[in-house]
Write an enzyme that holds these catalytic residues in place. Sequence first.
Site, PDB file in Angstrom:
ATOM      1  N   SER A 188       0.961  -1.219   0.165  1.00  0.00           N
ATOM      2  CA  SER A 188      -0.040  -0.130  -0.022  1.00  0.00           C
ATOM      3  C   SER A 188       0.897   1.227  -0.209  1.00  0.00           C
ATOM      4  O   SER A 188       1.679   1.391  -0.997  1.00  0.00           O
ATOM      5  CB  SER A 188      -0.964   0.052   1.231  1.00  0.00           C
ATOM      6  OG  SER A 188      -1.875   0.825   0.944  1.00  0.00           O
ATOM      7  N   ASP A 387      -8.340  -6.429  -4.784  1.00  0.00           N
ATOM      8  CA  ASP A 387      -8.253  -5.106  -4.079  1.00  0.00           C
ATOM      9  C   ASP A 387      -8.764  -3.945  -5.127  1.00  0.00           C
ATOM     10  O   ASP A 387      -8.417  -3.953  -6.144  1.00  0.00           O
ATOM     11  CB  ASP A 387      -6.959  -4.886  -3.878  1.00  0.00           C
ATOM     12  CG  ASP A 387      -6.625  -3.442  -3.153  1.00  0.00           C
ATOM     13  OD1 ASP A 387      -7.437  -2.987  -2.366  1.00  0.00           O
ATOM     14  OD2 ASP A 387      -5.534  -2.950  -3.160  1.00  0.00           O
ATOM     15  N   HIS A 449      -6.309  -6.642  -0.775  1.00  0.00           N
ATOM     16  CA  HIS A 449      -5.145  -5.843  -0.713  1.00  0.00           C
ATOM     17  C   HIS A 449      -3.931  -6.297   0.140  1.00  0.00           C
ATOM     18  O   HIS A 449      -2.907  -5.770  -0.069  1.00  0.00           O
ATOM     19  CB  HIS A 449      -5.960  -4.493   0.010  1.00  0.00           C
ATOM     20  CG  HIS A 449      -5.081  -3.446   0.481  1.00  0.00           C
ATOM     21  ND1 HIS A 449      -4.555  -2.634  -0.668  1.00  0.00           N
ATOM     22  CD2 HIS A 449      -4.391  -2.844   1.377  1.00  0.00           C
ATOM     23  CE1 HIS A 449      -3.749  -1.603  -0.054  1.00  0.00           C
ATOM     24  NE2 HIS A 449      -3.637  -1.780   1.012  1.00  0.00           N
TER      25      HIS A 449
END
Length: 631
Positions: A188, A387, A449
């Site tokens: 991320s 995601d 994710h």
Amino acid sequence: MGLLSFRQPSWRISRSQFYPIWALSQLLLNPIAVLAQSAADYYVESLPGAPEGPLLKMHAGHIEVDPEHNGHLFFWHYQNRHIANRQRTIIWLNGGPGCSSMDGALMEIGPYRLKDNETLEYNEGSWDEFANLLFVDQPVGTGFSFANTNSYLHELDEMAAQFITFLEKWFAVFPEYERDDIYIAGESYAGQYIPYIAKAIQDRNKDIHEKQSSSARWNLRGLLIGNGWISPAEQYPAYLSFAYEEGLVEEGSKLGKELETLLSICKSKMETGPKISITDCEAVLNKLLDKTVDSNNQCINMYDIRLRDGSCGTTWPPDLVDVKPYLHTYEVIQALNISPEKESGWDECDGNVGAAFRPQKSEPSVKLLPGLLESGIEILLFSGDKDLICNHVGTEQLISNMKWAGGTGFETSPGVWAPRHDWTFEDEPAGYYQYARNLTYVLLYNASHMAPFDLPRRTRDMVDRFMHVDIASIGGAPADSRIDGEPLPQTSVGGQPNSTVHQEEEQQKIKETEWNAYAKSGEAVLVVVIIGVLVWGFLIWRSRRRHNGYSGIAIKSPSRTSIMGRFHNNHSNGADVEAGDFDEAELDDLHSPGLDRENYAVGEDSDDEAHRQDLPRAQESSSKSENNLVT
């Protein structure tokens, strides 16, 4: 957790009370606890809820990085369980900004996962099998890290400089890891952190070389970024592209047109304002999530579109319900050597850190990737296909647009792109990969994710292959991993601790190491014994000559400082060793102990770990009087 969304409810970022009486007593009774300078001060002797059996070797605690503002970064380090063909250290960072790397430690790649809020179990796909793991809560204020509240960081170069300070001090405490191959991994918003830290390491190494400094250069080998926030210019528009592709929004619909309008505003802002975090662009995602709310008041989980909940994913993954209370447990806080200056409890994501870290001057990290690749650093970008917030469409687009090493994207020659190779793992379609000019891209099927959370074994197989782990000398049950139907070189996922073959081979390896150590020390003992025998024989011969009436030079009694005297004194306790009349047990008393380790940890110890392990016994009475404070 990864990238923060403005939709996060306020309770997620509140700072809970953290045992103020305990913290005050720690500071008053043990003021040097926060100034630990040796590995022993960071040693984790026990971990509440750990599975039965020997505890994995680990260290944890705080490193000061900003004395002026009381800035300290928290780390949790695991030593590798087995050494393959070379020593490796993986540094793991979560994103946010302001989200704790304890997510990675306890929900993704660490050796333990939580069964409930007080019981740990082994993670079958842990990355510590063949690499040391170093989890760091950063920037300051994240997770267990802390600093004065008015000193949170704002820019990526500040963050990277502070992280270099952390590594300098960390390696000073743990020098045995400084020569390892270093990989920096995360997910991320760590897609911004990691390239900046990598560039800072390269700049440091260059400076050391130019100044001919005696400091060690760090062997940075590779970067691994999962569902990364790397290039906002591609990632923001991918919100809508991904939504169309997955059928979340119908192209040409009323909602589609509304989102297209918001996206056009977003693109205009990207050309004039900050380049990394743009409020007008985040409005696209917020609008999309708002429109997915159903009659049950549930919306799409932005981290895993297969799921729906009332917070659009901000309370996901489900393990969080156990992680937070576990990390608030008094015994866990003590075990991990948490400084009493950390006055608030652990939160997954700190809103104050996230609000402060909104870079206005920093360029997006995608600008650094070409130079890193061209310098020889291998980079793995991997994406879970479910995601939304940092989706694979944006990652694939940034690769297609990026130019490096004489080509664009995955070009192998002008106009010719590297093929996508199908990957199967244990007879199931796992995804595909592409490679060109030091860049590898992997798309993981049925992953969110946080891909290692969903697919621990597959992601472990992926990282082992990226690091070129060779288990030929280790053994274990090889994983069935194939590219385009062809088996890949053998690696082992989750089979190591439970493999009978591996355990036998590991025991044999330890025996051989012990024998080598024994043989070396035995050779030294043998020399001493031979000298002793010769001297002893000479004395007997002289004694017999004197007894038989022969005259000769008188031999004085050996002094305590002579070599013979020392030998005599050292063996006057009854453990006499004579040539032709000794057993191996007596030799064992004379030579230094060899390697005596369980088969789950083969590596070097920190200098003073043994002292730390003996300390509780040596200070048992005093520790009781000090209320069992953590040393």
